[in-house]
Write a protein that holds these residues in place. Structure first.
Motif, PDB file in Angstrom:
ATOM      1  N   THR A 157       0.821  -1.218   0.000  1.00  4.78           N
ATOM      2  CA  THR A 157       0.000   0.000   0.000  1.00  4.78           C
ATOM      3  C   THR A 157       0.853   1.266   0.000  1.00  4.78           C
ATOM      4  O   THR A 157       0.314   2.370  -0.116  1.00  4.78           O
ATOM      5  CB  THR A 157      -0.922   0.041   1.232  1.00  4.78           C
ATOM      6  OG1 THR A 157      -0.139   0.247   2.421  1.00  4.78           O
ATOM      7  CG2 THR A 157      -1.720  -1.247   1.361  1.00  4.78           C
TER       8      THR A 157
ATOM      9  N   LEU B 208      -7.274  -2.326  -1.513  1.00  5.01           N
ATOM     10  CA  LEU B 208      -7.466  -1.160  -2.382  1.00  5.01           C
ATOM     11  C   LEU B 208      -8.601  -0.281  -1.855  1.00  5.01           C
ATOM     12  O   LEU B 208      -8.505   0.951  -1.867  1.00  5.01           O
ATOM     13  CB  LEU B 208      -7.776  -1.623  -3.811  1.00  5.01           C
ATOM     14  CG  LEU B 208      -6.614  -2.241  -4.591  1.00  5.01           C
ATOM     15  CD1 LEU B 208      -7.105  -2.771  -5.935  1.00  5.01           C
ATOM     16  CD2 LEU B 208      -5.485  -1.235  -4.801  1.00  5.01           C
ATOM     17  N   LYS B 209      -9.679  -0.918  -1.381  1.00  6.25           N
ATOM     18  CA  LYS B 209     -10.789  -0.149  -0.800  1.00  6.25           C
ATOM     19  C   LYS B 209     -10.326   0.596   0.453  1.00  6.25           C
ATOM     20  O   LYS B 209     -10.731   1.736   0.698  1.00  6.25           O
ATOM     21  CB  LYS B 209     -11.949  -1.082  -0.462  1.00  6.25           C
ATOM     22  CG  LYS B 209     -12.595  -1.732  -1.670  1.00  6.25           C
ATOM     23  CD  LYS B 209     -13.676  -2.714  -1.241  1.00  6.25           C
ATOM     24  CE  LYS B 209     -14.286  -3.426  -2.435  1.00  6.25           C
ATOM     25  NZ  LYS B 209     -15.292  -4.435  -2.016  1.00  6.25           N
TER      26      LYS B 209
ATOM     27  N   GLU C  45      -8.223   3.636  -0.597  1.00  5.12           N
ATOM     28  CA  GLU C  45      -9.053   4.728  -1.091  1.00  5.12           C
ATOM     29  C   GLU C  45      -9.782   5.422   0.056  1.00  5.12           C
ATOM     30  O   GLU C  45      -9.856   6.648   0.104  1.00  5.12           O
ATOM     31  CB  GLU C  45     -10.046   4.186  -2.123  1.00  5.12           C
ATOM     32  CG  GLU C  45      -9.375   3.733  -3.414  1.00  5.12           C
ATOM     33  CD  GLU C  45     -10.329   2.986  -4.337  1.00  5.12           C
ATOM     34  OE1 GLU C  45     -11.431   2.611  -3.880  1.00  5.12           O
ATOM     35  OE2 GLU C  45      -9.960   2.765  -5.508  1.00  5.12           O
ATOM     36  N   ARG C  46     -10.301   4.646   1.006  1.00  2.00           N
ATOM     37  CA  ARG C  46     -11.026   5.235   2.138  1.00  2.00           C
ATOM     38  C   ARG C  46     -10.077   6.033   3.031  1.00  2.00           C
ATOM     39  O   ARG C  46     -10.469   7.048   3.623  1.00  2.00           O
ATOM     40  CB  ARG C  46     -11.693   4.116   2.951  1.00  2.00           C
ATOM     41  CG  ARG C  46     -12.651   4.574   4.046  1.00  2.00           C
ATOM     42  CD  ARG C  46     -13.957   5.056   3.455  1.00  2.00           C
ATOM     43  NE  ARG C  46     -14.945   5.383   4.457  1.00  2.00           N
ATOM     44  CZ  ARG C  46     -16.034   4.672   4.726  1.00  2.00           C
ATOM     45  NH1 ARG C  46     -16.305   3.573   4.029  1.00  2.00           N
ATOM     46  NH2 ARG C  46     -16.895   5.065   5.641  1.00  2.00           N
TER      47      ARG C  46
ATOM     48  N   GLY D  67      -7.508   7.654   2.004  1.00  2.00           N
ATOM     49  CA  GLY D  67      -6.939   8.777   1.272  1.00  2.00           C
ATOM     50  C   GLY D  67      -5.534   8.539   0.778  1.00  2.00           C
ATOM     51  O   GLY D  67      -4.797   9.500   0.488  1.00  2.00           O
TER      52      GLY D  67
ATOM     53  N   VAL E 227      -3.364   5.634  -5.052  1.00  7.01           N
ATOM     54  CA  VAL E 227      -3.393   4.289  -5.632  1.00  7.01           C
ATOM     55  C   VAL E 227      -2.936   4.390  -7.085  1.00  7.01           C
ATOM     56  O   VAL E 227      -3.598   5.027  -7.911  1.00  7.01           O
ATOM     57  CB  VAL E 227      -4.802   3.672  -5.567  1.00  7.01           C
ATOM     58  CG1 VAL E 227      -4.772   2.253  -6.135  1.00  7.01           C
ATOM     59  CG2 VAL E 227      -5.322   3.664  -4.131  1.00  7.01           C
TER      60      VAL E 227
ATOM     61  N   ARG F  28      -3.217  -1.114  -8.668  1.00 12.40           N
ATOM     62  CA  ARG F  28      -4.535  -1.635  -9.042  1.00 12.40           C
ATOM     63  C   ARG F  28      -4.427  -2.961  -9.786  1.00 12.40           C
ATOM     64  O   ARG F  28      -5.373  -3.767  -9.773  1.00 12.40           O
ATOM     65  CB  ARG F  28      -5.286  -0.629  -9.913  1.00 12.40           C
ATOM     66  CG  ARG F  28      -5.704   0.628  -9.175  1.00 12.40           C
ATOM     67  CD  ARG F  28      -6.663   1.475  -9.995  1.00 12.40           C
ATOM     68  NE  ARG F  28      -6.933   2.746  -9.336  1.00 12.40           N
ATOM     69  CZ  ARG F  28      -7.795   2.901  -8.340  1.00 12.40           C
ATOM     70  NH1 ARG F  28      -8.483   1.855  -7.911  1.00 12.40           N
ATOM     71  NH2 ARG F  28      -7.987   4.084  -7.787  1.00 12.40           N
TER      72      ARG F  28
END
Length: 290
Positions: free
Chosen positions: A151, A269-270, A273-274, A276, A279, A284
C-alpha cells in the motif's frame, strides 16, 4: 485426546468460515485420526461433518476457561503515549490475563503508530507472538507486513492489534509447549474487548480492518454472518469507525494463488481509497490473473 480432537474440529470450522474448501492431510495424520476413532467409546455417536454451506457452529462450550466479568478500563488524561503506557501497564498487570499465560510467555498488546490512520485487528496471539509479546510476528505477520508495504506504508505507519491478549490455551506436549491453536471463545474475546476499545480510543484511527472470520465475529458479534465470504470486502462499523472485513493473512499461506491474493488485495485497495492513500495503476493491477 478429546481436547485435541475438539480443537481440530474448531480449527476446521474456522478454515471453512474463511472459505477454505479442502485441507491436505498426511498419511501419518490419517493414521492418527483412524486410531483415535477406534478408541472412541462403544456406542458413542459419530458427529457428521458439517457441509461447507451450513451455518457456522457456535464455539464449543467449555473450550475455554471460565472468566470473570470484563475489566473496566478508565484511561487517564494526557497525551497518546502516556495513555497507551497506562493501558499497557493495566493489561500486563491484569490478573486474568496473566493467569492464562504459560510460564515464560507474555501478554500481548497492540503495536505501531499511535497516530495511525489504519488499524488492523486479528483474533489472538500465536506461538511466536506470545514469546515476543507482540502481535503478528510469525509467518502470517511477515506476510501482513508485505501486504502493508504494497500500500506504500510500513508496519510502523499502522497500528496492529488483536482482540485477545493471550494465546487461547490448549494441551501441552512432552516438551511443555502448547500443541496447536484454537479460536478464542466468545467469553474470552468479550473479556479482552474493553482493552481493544481502549486502544481504538487512544489511536483514533480513520478506519479498522478485521483480519479473518474470528476477528470479524468478535467485532460484529457472533451470528452476524455464517461464512466470511458473505461480508468480505464490505464496509461495516465498529465503535463509530468504518470497518473493512477481509481474510486473515494465513488464508494466503494456505492458498498461495493469485486468486486468493487478489481477493485480499481488492479489500486493501478499498482501504487505501477510504484512507486517502494514493493508488497507482500498478497497485490496481497487483495479482490479476494473466
Amino acid at each position: 485426546m478429546r481436547n485435541a480432537l475438539n480443537a481440530l474440529a474448531d480449527e476446521l470450522r474456522r478454515l471453512r468460515d474463511d472459505g477454505v474448501k479442502s485441507v491436505a492431510v498426511s498419511d501419518e495424520g490419517l493414521l492418527a485420526l483412524r486410531a483415535a476413532a477406534k478408541r472412541r467409546a462403544p456406542g458413542a455417536p459419530v458427529q457428521p461433518p458439517a457441509s461447507s454451506d451450513a451455518p457456522a457452529a457456535p464455539p464449543r462450550k467449555g473450550a475455554g476457561p471460565l472468566l470473570p466479568p470484563p475489566p473496566v478500563v478508565i484511561l487517564p488524561p494526557g497525551g497518546k503515549a502516556e495513555r497507551w503506557a497506562a493501558l499497557n501497564e493495566q493489561v500486563r498487570d491484569d490478573a486474568t490475563c496473566r493467569a492464562h499465560v504459560r510460564p515464560g510467555k507474555r501478554v500481548v498488546l497492540g503495536v505501531g503508530s499511535l497516530d495511525a490512520r489504519i488499524m488492523f485487528v486479528g483474533e489472538a496471539p500465536g506461538a511466536d507472538e506470545e514469546v515476543r509479546g507482540e502481535p503478528f510476528v510469525g509467518p502470517a505477520g511477515q506476510l501482513l507486513n508485505r501486504m502493508i508495504a504494497g500500500t506504500g506504508l510500513a508496519r510502523a505507519d499502522v497500528y496492529i492489534g488483536n482482540i485477545m491478549n493471550w494465546r487461547p490455551e490448549m494441551p501441552v506436549g512432552a516438551d511443555g509447549n502448547q500443541v496447536g491453536n484454537r479460536p478464542p471463545t466468545p467469553e474470552e474475546m468479550a473479556y479482552c474487548l474493553p482493552y481493544l476499545r481502549a486502544q481504538i480510543e487512544i489511536v483514533d484511527p480513520g478506519l479498522i480492518v478485521a483480519l479473518g472470520a474470528t476477528a470479524a465475529q468478535g467485532l460484529l458479534g457472533h451470528g452476524a454472518f455464517r461464512a466470511l465470504g458473505e461480508i468480505r470486502g464490505q464496509w461495516r462499523e465498529f465503535g463509530g469507525k468504518p470497518l473493512m472485513v477481509t481474510y486473515h493473512p494465513s488464508y494466503i499461506l494456505r492458498n498461495p494463488t493469485n486468486r486468493s491474493k487478489r481477493l485480499i488485495w481488492e479489500d486493501f485497495l478499498k482501504v487505501m481509497e477510504r484512507a486517502g492513500l494514493p493508488v497507482s495503476e500498478k497497485q490496481r493491477g497487483y495479482f490479476l490473473e494473466k
